[in-house]
Write a protein that holds these residues in place. Structure first.
Motif, PDB file in Angstrom:
ATOM      1  N   PHE A  45     -36.829 -21.553 -40.737  1.00 49.15           N
ATOM      2  CA  PHE A  45     -35.964 -20.395 -40.533  1.00 49.15           C
ATOM      3  C   PHE A  45     -36.792 -19.144 -40.261  1.00 49.15           C
ATOM      4  O   PHE A  45     -36.455 -18.354 -39.379  1.00 49.15           O
ATOM      5  N   ASP A  46     -37.882 -18.949 -40.987  1.00 43.72           N
ATOM      6  CA  ASP A  46     -38.750 -17.782 -40.780  1.00 43.72           C
ATOM      7  C   ASP A  46     -39.294 -17.768 -39.357  1.00 43.72           C
ATOM      8  O   ASP A  46     -39.301 -16.721 -38.694  1.00 43.72           O
ATOM      9  N   SER A  47     -39.743 -18.911 -38.864  1.00 44.61           N
ATOM     10  CA  SER A  47     -40.267 -19.004 -37.494  1.00 44.61           C
ATOM     11  C   SER A  47     -39.176 -18.692 -36.483  1.00 44.61           C
ATOM     12  O   SER A  47     -39.399 -17.955 -35.517  1.00 44.61           O
ATOM     13  N   TRP A  48     -37.984 -19.262 -36.698  1.00 43.79           N
ATOM     14  CA  TRP A  48     -36.864 -19.020 -35.789  1.00 43.79           C
ATOM     15  C   TRP A  48     -36.488 -17.543 -35.785  1.00 43.79           C
ATOM     16  O   TRP A  48     -36.288 -16.944 -34.732  1.00 43.79           O
ATOM     17  N   TYR A  49     -36.414 -16.930 -36.968  1.00 42.29           N
ATOM     18  CA  TYR A  49     -36.015 -15.524 -37.056  1.00 42.29           C
ATOM     19  C   TYR A  49     -37.025 -14.621 -36.346  1.00 42.29           C
ATOM     20  O   TYR A  49     -36.631 -13.663 -35.676  1.00 42.29           O
ATOM     21  N   ASP A  50     -38.304 -14.909 -36.470  1.00 45.88           N
ATOM     22  CA  ASP A  50     -39.329 -14.108 -35.791  1.00 45.88           C
ATOM     23  C   ASP A  50     -39.106 -14.102 -34.285  1.00 45.88           C
ATOM     24  O   ASP A  50     -39.187 -13.057 -33.633  1.00 45.88           O
ATOM     25  N   VAL A  51     -38.810 -15.267 -33.719  1.00 51.64           N
ATOM     26  CA  VAL A  51     -38.567 -15.373 -32.274  1.00 51.64           C
ATOM     27  C   VAL A  51     -37.249 -14.697 -31.906  1.00 51.64           C
ATOM     28  O   VAL A  51     -37.152 -13.983 -30.911  1.00 51.64           O
ATOM     29  N   ARG A  83     -35.760 -12.205 -33.441  1.00 54.66           N
ATOM     30  CA  ARG A  83     -35.912 -10.747 -33.512  1.00 54.66           C
ATOM     31  C   ARG A  83     -36.748 -10.215 -32.344  1.00 54.66           C
ATOM     32  O   ARG A  83     -36.413  -9.189 -31.759  1.00 54.66           O
ATOM     33  N   ALA A  84     -37.808 -10.912 -32.010  1.00 50.25           N
ATOM     34  CA  ALA A  84     -38.649 -10.478 -30.888  1.00 50.25           C
ATOM     35  C   ALA A  84     -37.848 -10.440 -29.589  1.00 50.25           C
ATOM     36  O   ALA A  84     -37.955  -9.494 -28.810  1.00 50.25           O
ATOM     37  N   GLY A  85     -37.039 -11.458 -29.367  1.00 52.86           N
ATOM     38  CA  GLY A  85     -36.224 -11.494 -28.153  1.00 52.86           C
ATOM     39  C   GLY A  85     -35.142 -10.440 -28.148  1.00 52.86           C
ATOM     40  O   GLY A  85     -34.857  -9.816 -27.124  1.00 52.86           O
ATOM     41  N   THR A 114     -35.138  -7.530 -29.657  1.00 53.11           N
ATOM     42  CA  THR A 114     -35.637  -6.157 -29.647  1.00 53.11           C
ATOM     43  C   THR A 114     -36.565  -5.844 -28.475  1.00 53.11           C
ATOM     44  O   THR A 114     -36.950  -4.694 -28.290  1.00 53.11           O
ATOM     45  N   ALA A 115     -36.895  -6.833 -27.666  1.00 50.42           N
ATOM     46  CA  ALA A 115     -37.824  -6.636 -26.544  1.00 50.42           C
ATOM     47  C   ALA A 115     -37.285  -5.581 -25.579  1.00 50.42           C
ATOM     48  O   ALA A 115     -36.149  -5.665 -25.115  1.00 50.42           O
ATOM     49  N   ASP A 116     -38.093  -4.585 -25.322  1.00 50.62           N
ATOM     50  CA  ASP A 116     -37.763  -3.508 -24.381  1.00 50.62           C
ATOM     51  C   ASP A 116     -36.495  -2.751 -24.752  1.00 50.62           C
ATOM     52  O   ASP A 116     -35.827  -2.188 -23.894  1.00 50.62           O
ATOM     53  N   ARG A 117     -36.149  -2.740 -26.017  1.00 49.33           N
ATOM     54  CA  ARG A 117     -34.975  -1.997 -26.482  1.00 49.33           C
ATOM     55  C   ARG A 117     -35.422  -1.063 -27.606  1.00 49.33           C
ATOM     56  O   ARG A 117     -35.922  -1.508 -28.619  1.00 49.33           O
ATOM     57  N   GLU A 118     -35.206   0.218 -27.395  1.00 48.92           N
ATOM     58  CA  GLU A 118     -35.660   1.197 -28.385  1.00 48.92           C
ATOM     59  C   GLU A 118     -34.836   1.168 -29.662  1.00 48.92           C
ATOM     60  O   GLU A 118     -35.353   1.411 -30.738  1.00 48.92           O
ATOM     61  N   ALA A 119     -33.545   0.899 -29.556  1.00 50.15           N
ATOM     62  CA  ALA A 119     -32.676   0.969 -30.733  1.00 50.15           C
ATOM     63  C   ALA A 119     -31.803  -0.276 -30.838  1.00 50.15           C
ATOM     64  O   ALA A 119     -30.591  -0.195 -30.950  1.00 50.15           O
ATOM     65  N   ALA A 120     -32.433  -1.429 -30.800  1.00 47.91           N
ATOM     66  CA  ALA A 120     -31.682  -2.685 -30.888  1.00 47.91           C
ATOM     67  C   ALA A 120     -31.078  -2.837 -32.281  1.00 47.91           C
ATOM     68  O   ALA A 120     -31.710  -2.522 -33.278  1.00 47.91           O
ATOM     69  N   LEU A 121     -29.848  -3.310 -32.310  1.00 44.09           N
ATOM     70  CA  LEU A 121     -29.190  -3.588 -33.588  1.00 44.09           C
ATOM     71  C   LEU A 121     -29.378  -5.060 -33.899  1.00 44.09           C
ATOM     72  O   LEU A 121     -28.831  -5.920 -33.220  1.00 44.09           O
TER      73      LEU A 121
END
Length: 51
Positions: free
Chosen positions: A15-21, A23-25, A27-34
Motif C-alpha cells: 500500500f505504501d508503494s502504491w500510495y507513493d506512485v 500521489r506523485a501522479g 500532484t505532478a505539474d499541479r501547484e495545488a492538487a487536492l
C-alpha cells in the motif's frame, strides 16, 4: 500499456508503494492538487474491506 490489479490495503509495504506512485501522479505539474492523505485513504480502504 497500463496494468491494473487489486492491492491489499492491509499489506503496508504494498500500500505504501502504491500510495507513493498515486500521489506523485496526482500532484505532478499541479501547484495545488487536492490529494487525500496516506492515513485517510488507508483507513477508508481498510474499513471498506472489513465490511
Amino acid at each position: 500499456m497500463i496494468t491494473v490489479r487489486e492491492i491489499d490495503a492491509t499489506d503496508s509495504g504494498l500500500f505504501d508503494s502504491w500510495y507513493d506512485v498515486f500521489r506523485a501522479g496526482a500532484t505532478a505539474d499541479r501547484e495545488a492538487a487536492l490529494v487525500t492523505s496516506h492515513a485517510a485513504l488507508a483507513f477508508s480502504l481498510r474499513t471498506i474491506l472489513m465490511r
